[in-house]
Design a protein around this motif. Structure first.
Motif, PDB file in Angstrom:
ATOM      1  N   VAL A  67     -54.941  77.782  46.580  1.00  0.00           N
ATOM      2  CA  VAL A  67     -55.998  78.671  47.055  1.00  0.00           C
ATOM      3  C   VAL A  67     -56.393  79.636  45.946  1.00  0.00           C
ATOM      4  CG1 VAL A  67     -56.448  80.637  48.584  1.00  0.00           C
ATOM      5  CG2 VAL A  67     -55.471  78.541  49.523  1.00  0.00           C
ATOM      6  N   ASP A  68     -55.400  80.236  45.320  1.00  0.00           N
ATOM      7  CA  ASP A  68     -55.655  81.185  44.231  1.00  0.00           C
ATOM      8  C   ASP A  68     -56.471  80.527  43.122  1.00  0.00           C
ATOM      9  OD1 ASP A  68     -55.172  83.738  42.769  1.00  0.00           O
ATOM     10  OD2 ASP A  68     -53.980  82.444  41.462  1.00  0.00           O
ATOM     11  N   GLU A  69     -56.065  79.344  42.726  1.00  0.00           N
ATOM     12  CA  GLU A  69     -56.757  78.618  41.653  1.00  0.00           C
ATOM     13  C   GLU A  69     -58.198  78.294  42.049  1.00  0.00           C
ATOM     14  OE1 GLU A  69     -56.206  74.279  39.695  1.00  0.00           O
ATOM     15  OE2 GLU A  69     -54.392  75.521  39.775  1.00  0.00           O
ATOM     16  N   ALA A  70     -58.398  77.813  43.267  1.00  0.00           N
ATOM     17  CA  ALA A  70     -59.742  77.445  43.727  1.00  0.00           C
ATOM     18  C   ALA A  70     -60.650  78.664  43.845  1.00  0.00           C
ATOM     19  CB  ALA A  70     -59.650  76.726  45.072  1.00  0.00           C
ATOM     20  N   MET A  71     -60.114  79.749  44.366  1.00  0.00           N
ATOM     21  CA  MET A  71     -60.925  80.962  44.537  1.00  0.00           C
ATOM     22  C   MET A  71     -61.312  81.543  43.176  1.00  0.00           C
ATOM     23  SD  MET A  71     -61.540  81.420  47.733  1.00  0.00           S
ATOM     24  CE  MET A  71     -62.020  83.131  47.910  1.00  0.00           C
ATOM     25  N   ARG A  72     -60.379  81.556  42.236  1.00  0.00           N
ATOM     26  CA  ARG A  72     -60.701  82.107  40.914  1.00  0.00           C
ATOM     27  C   ARG A  72     -61.659  81.209  40.152  1.00  0.00           C
ATOM     28  NH1 ARG A  72     -56.121  84.347  37.661  1.00  0.00           N
ATOM     29  NH2 ARG A  72     -54.645  82.930  38.595  1.00  0.00           N
ATOM     30  N   ALA A  73     -61.608  79.911  40.408  1.00  0.00           N
ATOM     31  CA  ALA A  73     -62.567  79.009  39.766  1.00  0.00           C
ATOM     32  C   ALA A  73     -63.964  79.222  40.352  1.00  0.00           C
ATOM     33  CB  ALA A  73     -62.132  77.559  39.956  1.00  0.00           C
ATOM     34  N   ALA A  74     -64.036  79.467  41.649  1.00  0.00           N
ATOM     35  CA  ALA A  74     -65.329  79.637  42.316  1.00  0.00           C
ATOM     36  C   ALA A  74     -65.932  81.025  42.112  1.00  0.00           C
ATOM     37  CB  ALA A  74     -65.174  79.367  43.814  1.00  0.00           C
TER      38      ALA A  74
END
Length: 133
Positions: free
Chosen positions: A21-28
């Motif tokens: 989740v952290d990775e996806a949110m920071r990418a978005a």
């Protein structure tokens, strides 16, 4: 003993899902330095309290946020004053029940699993845990 093994799988799965989740949110949202910054974005009205980011829907609540992946897996997390991600046994159970093959374990089994995973996890206050850095 199998329930403790299931509980350990839930805890490790939650930790992995939280990282995803952290990775996806920071990418978005490139302005996110850490997942807790979602709260500030909502409070400043730069993003809405709930919405869709990549493959996750999110809903900010109180001191945390609930994320649901496109496969239905739920990761609910609160944020400590310092911005660290914290969770309790209830959030771990919620995650386990949201899996495609739901796992329902007792709080005692989850507590045993969490204790077996120290120093990966630390108890930051009674009943609340964080992934050690």
């Amino acid at each position: 003993m199998e329930r403790v093994g299931d509980a350990r799988g839930i805890v490790l799965g939650y930790v992995d899902a939280l990282s995803a989740v952290d990775e996806a949110m920071r990418a978005a949202i490139p302005s996110l330095e850490r997942l807790a910054d979602v709260l500030g974005l909502v409070h400043s009205r730069r993003i809405s309290r709930s919405g869709q980011v990549g493959t996750y829907s999110y809903m900010v609540h109180g001191a945390g946020c609930r994320f649901v992946s496109d496969n239905g897996t739920e990761v609910d997390v609160d944020f400590a004053v310092d911005g660290s991600e914290i969770f309790d046994l209830w959030r771990l159970r919620l995650y386990g029940l949201s899996l495609s093959e739901p796992l329902d374990v007792t709080d005692q089994d989850l507590r045993t699993a969490v204790q077996s995973l120290q120093p990966l996890l630390t108890e930051v206050r009674p009943g609340w845990f964080s992934v050690a850095n």
